[in-house]
Motif scaffolding. Structure first.
Motif, PDB file in Angstrom:
ATOM      1  N   HIS A  34       0.862  -1.630   0.193  1.00  0.00           N
ATOM      2  CA  HIS A  34       0.158  -0.280   0.107  1.00  0.00           C
ATOM      3  C   HIS A  34       0.612   1.003   0.313  1.00  0.00           C
ATOM      4  N   ARG A  35       2.199   1.332   0.754  1.00  0.00           N
ATOM      5  CA  ARG A  35       2.877   2.240   1.059  1.00  0.00           C
ATOM      6  C   ARG A  35       3.612   2.141   0.027  1.00  0.00           C
ATOM      7  N   TRP A  36       4.059   1.591  -0.714  1.00  0.00           N
ATOM      8  CA  TRP A  36       5.196   1.373  -2.831  1.00  0.00           C
ATOM      9  C   TRP A  36       3.697   2.103  -3.549  1.00  0.00           C
ATOM     10  N   GLU A  38       1.094   3.696  -2.859  1.00  0.00           N
ATOM     11  CA  GLU A  38       0.453   5.409  -2.883  1.00  0.00           C
ATOM     12  C   GLU A  38       1.940   6.433  -2.895  1.00  0.00           C
ATOM     13  N   ALA A  39       3.196   5.632  -2.712  1.00  0.00           N
ATOM     14  CA  ALA A  39       4.728   6.868  -2.753  1.00  0.00           C
ATOM     15  C   ALA A  39       4.820   7.053  -4.657  1.00  0.00           C
ATOM     16  N   GLY A  50       1.902  10.844   0.897  1.00  0.00           N
ATOM     17  CA  GLY A  50       1.054  10.817   1.949  1.00  0.00           C
ATOM     18  C   GLY A  50      -0.479  11.949   1.759  1.00  0.00           C
ATOM     19  N   ARG A  54      -6.281   7.326  -1.065  1.00  0.00           N
ATOM     20  CA  ARG A  54      -6.275   6.323  -1.427  1.00  0.00           C
ATOM     21  C   ARG A  54      -7.533   5.552  -3.000  1.00  0.00           C
TER      22      ARG A  54
END
Length: 57
Positions: A34-36, A38-39, A50, A54
């Motif tokens: 998820h973080r990847w 989003e980045a 950030g 989403r």
């Protein structure tokens, strides 16, 4: 001609057919993905990570 059961009869659902319980490793992997993602979206839109919503970002 054939037996009375038709091809449209739904099979009975198995009791243990639920998804397996997520392990710590799978939850960590999911969070990292998820973080990847989003980045990657943030970088594509030239915004700070950030601040990307989403889903439909």
């Amino acid at each position: 001609m054939y037996a009375t059961a038709t091809h449209r009869t739904a099979p009975l659902r198995a009791v243990g057919s639920r998804a397996p319980v997520a392990t710590r490793r799978s939850r960590l992997r999911t969070a990292l993905l998820h973080r990847w993602r989003e980045a990657q979206r943030a970088a594509a839109m030239n915004v700070v990570a950030g601040t990307v919503k989403r889903g439909r970002a």
